[in-house]
Design a protein around this motif. Structure first.
Motif: not given
Length: 542
Positions: A129, A177, A133, A155-156
């Motif tokens: 992630a 994810l 980011q 992406a979270e």
């Protein structure tokens, strides 16, 4: 001396710890500062174990050099004190450091190394992630291998309540994810694009409860493009699980000393070499199974097998060729009967193969009936009658067949210890005999490496007892009161012992000079100890 030792230990520990953390940040872009500081508590015991002998050597050299520079030793002689008694302090420090290094470095630090590996596994999702980011992509693969690149608009993580609402399992060890607008590119070893995938959303599921780590992708509203083929629309589909073996490089220097000693007597348990032994035993089972089948058919007896559901298989035919992998048949006929013995189905084929596969807990066989350009596979069904003639089928496989217990028992008698024992004769073909000889040489090579590592680690631990005395004596002789002077003098015993230990390990790992390795290691330390005595006797007057 304790004050100097403590300050030197603190300075070296901070230097090595922070230097290692900064290096990891540079190497793995996207790792946060929180991740680095999360690893620091695991790094500290390892770094302290490495820096403590160097800090003790520096402290002994500097303190005793300061005693000589300030004429404290001269005052002791004038007072009638035997100067050699003052070296009791460095002796006690050497015993403490050696005991700490022996216990912590060989029995505690390996546990912290395992915890660091678990930390990396648990944080793989966060690593992916953060790289998406900060860098905009996540890339894996080396030159000469298949390479994968993933990009995403966002992406979270996903809340547990939302996961439960969608029917996904929520448990410890499962990490999720969510990627928005992801793309997936797969390039081959030459760098040519072979596959490209886009989607609206992809939910990545990281399962850290298993080893190797498993990753499953739930794709929604996407397209899959494969070079040379038409594009396929994806409405909602699951890919995986894909297994991600993410082991750290195996190093014997980071393994528990008790485990090293065990491996020295049981080399077939050493990682990597263990896999080679297991593969050989699996191939041996296949050869034994194929040989049994060929012998039965040549004797005019059919092969009688059954599966885990109780079905019986009667195999007839002529042997075409028996290899180490399978048994090839001509004019094959396979009759499948129910557990009560009533025949159900009969198959006939011009060619057939009897294959086997070795799983971790069981060995299974496969009867493969092959379609040829002139002959199909014929199926006769006894339950509906065979008057109407057979049905024609393409290549057919009958799986999950169990080999006979006699073959399993014969192979079970060949354990790794028997395989690696040169005194035990095994009936093998030329190919397996050569591989067995290679494994025996490999086991001897592993044992030499284990012996060299054990002697090196014990030598490093006990070398503190000889280097500290030499450092203190050199400090007195050359009055190394300043830090730079003490550091330079401390390098003399440090590199002397290090060269001896490294030479001893290299000789131990050499097949021709393996007996000389321990002599160089322990004999060299003994000579350094004698040199300490001579330096103290001649260079430090009482």
């Amino acid at each position: 001396m304790l004050k100097t030792f403590g300050l030197a230990l603190a300075a070296l520990t901070v230097l090595f710890t922070m230097g290692g953390g900064l290096y990891n940040v540079v190497r793995f872009e996207g790792i946060s500062a929180g991740d680095v500081f999360g690893v620091v508590p695991l790094l500290l015991p390892i770094v302290i174990t490495l820096t403590m002998p160097m800090a003790a050597l520096f402290a002994a050299t500097m303190v005793y050099g300061r005693l000589a520079a300030d004429n404290e030793l001269l005052a002791c002689r004038a007072a009638g004190i035997n100067v050699h008694r003052l070296f009791l302090s460095v002796g006690l420090l050497a015993v403490f450091v050696a005991a700490f290094t022996l216990l912590v470095g060989n029995f505690v630090v390996p546990g912290f190394v395992d915890q660091m590996q678990d930390f990396a596994r648990r944080n793989l999702r966060d690593l992916v992630a953060q790289q998406l980011q900060h860098k905009g992509f996540f890339h894996r693969g080396k030159s000469g291998e298949d390479r994968y690149t993933v990009t995403a608009e966002k992406a979270e993580g996903v809340a547990p309540a939302a996961l439960r609402a969608k029917g996904f399992e929520v448990a410890d060890g499962l990490q999720y994810l969510l990627l928005t607008g992801p793309t997936f590119l797969n390039a081959d070893a030459r760098g040519s694009l072979v596959r490209f995938m886009v989607a609206r959303h992809v939910l990545c599921v990281f399962d850290t409860r298993v080893d190797p780590l498993a990753v499953t992708f739930h794709v929604r509203d996407g397209w899959d493009f494969e070079v040379g083929k038409s594009a396929a629309a994806i409405e909602q589909q699951q890919f995986g699980p894909l297994w991600l073996p993410t082991p750290t490089p195996f190093r014997m220097s980071l393994v528990d000393l008790r485990l090293l000693w065990r491996w020295r007597h049981r080399p077939w348990e050493v990682p990597r070499f263990k896999d080679e032994v297991a593969k050989f035993l699996a191939d041996l089972q296949k050869q034994r199974f194929a040989g049994w089948g060929a012998a039965e058919l040549r004797a005019g007896r059919p092969l009688l097998l059954r599966d885990e559901y109780g079905l019986h298989y009667r195999i007839e035919g002529t042997v075409a060729r028996a290899t180490a992998e399978n048994l090839e048949l001509k004019a094959a006929r396979v009759t499948v009967s129910a557990p009560d013995g009533q025949p159900r189905t009969m198959y006939e084929a011009e060619r057939a193969e009897l294959n086997s596969a070795v799983l971790p807990t069981i060995m299974l066989a496969e009867i493969k009936l092959l379609q040829t350009p002139t002959h199909d596979v014929l199926e006769y069904d006894y339950r509906t009658g065979i008057i109407g003639g057979p049905r024609r089928k393409p290549t057919l496989s009958l799986d999950q067949v169990l080999p006979p217990s006699s073959v399993v028992a014969e192979v079970a008698r060949c354990d790794p210890a028997t395989l690696l024992d040169p005194e035990v004769d095994l009936v093998l073909d030329e190919r397996l005999a050569d591989r067995r000889l290679g494994l025996q040489k490999g086991a001897q090579r592993v044992q030499r490496k284990l012996t060299g590592t054990i002697n090196f680690r014990l030598g490093c631990t006990l070398s503190v007892l000889v280097t500290l005395f030499m450092g203190a004596a050199l400090g007195v002789m050359f009055r190394g009161a300043r830090a730079l002077a003490a550091f330079a003098l401390a390098l003399v015993p440090f590199f002397t012992v290090l060269i001896l230990l490294m030479l001893g390990r290299q000789l131990t790992e050499d097949a021709l000079l393996t007996r000389a390795g321990p002599l160089v290691t322990w004999g060299g330390l003994g000579l350094v100890l004698l040199a300490d005595g001579e330096i103290l006797r001649l260079g430090v007057r009482r």
